[in-house]
Write a protein that holds these residues in place. Structure first.
Motif, mmCIF file in Angstrom:
data_model
loop_
_atom_site.group_PDB
_atom_site.id
_atom_site.type_symbol
_atom_site.label_atom_id
_atom_site.label_comp_id
_atom_site.label_asym_id
_atom_site.label_seq_id
_atom_site.Cartn_x
_atom_site.Cartn_y
_atom_site.Cartn_z
ATOM 1 N N ALA A 99 0.847 -1.193 0.000
ATOM 2 C CA ALA A 99 0.000 0.000 0.000
ATOM 3 C C ALA A 99 0.880 1.239 0.000
ATOM 4 N N GLU A 100 0.490 2.225 -0.796
ATOM 5 C CA GLU A 100 1.205 3.495 -0.836
ATOM 6 C C GLU A 100 0.241 4.641 -0.594
ATOM 7 N N GLY A 101 0.750 5.648 0.088
ATOM 8 C CA GLY A 101 -0.039 6.836 0.360
ATOM 9 C C GLY A 101 0.517 7.553 1.574
ATOM 10 N N PRO A 102 -0.292 8.439 2.172
ATOM 11 C CA PRO A 102 0.157 9.169 3.355
ATOM 12 C C PRO A 102 0.545 8.205 4.483
ATOM 13 N N GLU A 103 1.612 8.552 5.180
ATOM 14 C CA GLU A 103 2.127 7.664 6.221
ATOM 15 C C GLU A 103 1.070 7.321 7.267
ATOM 16 N N ASP A 104 0.272 8.318 7.698
ATOM 17 C CA ASP A 104 -0.727 8.034 8.731
ATOM 18 C C ASP A 104 -1.791 7.054 8.239
ATOM 19 N N SER A 105 -2.121 7.099 6.954
ATOM 20 C CA SER A 105 -3.101 6.152 6.391
ATOM 21 C C SER A 105 -2.521 4.746 6.324
ATOM 22 N N CYS A 106 -1.249 4.632 5.984
ATOM 23 C CA CYS A 106 -0.601 3.314 5.949
ATOM 24 C C CYS A 106 -0.495 2.726 7.353
ATOM 25 N N VAL A 107 -0.189 3.564 8.335
ATOM 26 C CA VAL A 107 -0.138 3.110 9.731
ATOM 27 C C VAL A 107 -1.508 2.600 10.153
ATOM 28 N N ARG A 108 -2.565 3.312 9.766
ATOM 29 C CA ARG A 108 -3.933 2.888 10.120
ATOM 30 C C ARG A 108 -4.280 1.556 9.469
ATOM 31 N N LEU A 109 -3.902 1.365 8.198
ATOM 32 C CA LEU A 109 -4.162 0.088 7.534
ATOM 33 C C LEU A 109 -3.454 -1.043 8.284
ATOM 34 N N LEU A 110 -2.218 -0.827 8.679
ATOM 35 C CA LEU A 110 -1.482 -1.843 9.428
ATOM 36 C C LEU A 110 -2.196 -2.161 10.740
ATOM 37 N N GLU A 111 -2.694 -1.136 11.429
ATOM 38 C CA GLU A 111 -3.455 -1.354 12.661
ATOM 39 C C GLU A 111 -4.699 -2.205 12.392
ATOM 40 N N LEU A 112 -5.391 -1.915 11.270
ATOM 41 C CA LEU A 112 -6.583 -2.679 10.922
ATOM 42 C C LEU A 112 -6.239 -4.132 10.604
ATOM 43 N N LEU A 113 -5.124 -4.359 9.908
ATOM 44 C CA LEU A 113 -4.711 -5.726 9.587
ATOM 45 C C LEU A 113 -4.428 -6.526 10.857
#
Length: 91
Positions: A48-62
């Motif tokens: 996944a690529e995009g804003p760092e905070d959005s990638c951190v949130r995706l990782l939290e969701l995973l």
């Protein structure tokens, strides 16, 4: 906002349970681009690529426990965004 690339490998019961579709839906909600694919060893690889905070949130969701199937662990790698992707696809 810094653009980053998150590469994550989810292990557990993550194939054949809608995990890639669920990941795609969450990534699109977060405005990320990239893909999710099954690997031969039974994991799902998410890029996944995009804003760092959005990638951190995706990782939290995973890692959050509300995914389809069962996630036993997620290993991640961070790098600079490469660009060139549009949308988020299941491979």
């Amino acid at each position: 906002m810094t653009e980053v690339r998150l590469t994550a490998w989810a292990r557990g019961r993550v194939q054949g349970v809608g995990f890639r579709w669920w990941t795609r839906a969450r990534a699109l909600e977060l405005g990320l681009v990239g893909w999710a694919r099954n690997t031969a060893d039974g994991r799902v690889e998410v890029v996944a690529e995009g804003p760092e905070d959005s990638c951190v949130r995706l990782l939290e969701l995973l890692r959050g426990g509300d995914t389809p199937g069962r996630v036993d662990g997620v290993v991640e790698r961070w790098s600079e965004a490469k660009g060139g992707s549009t949308g988020f696809v299941e491979r």
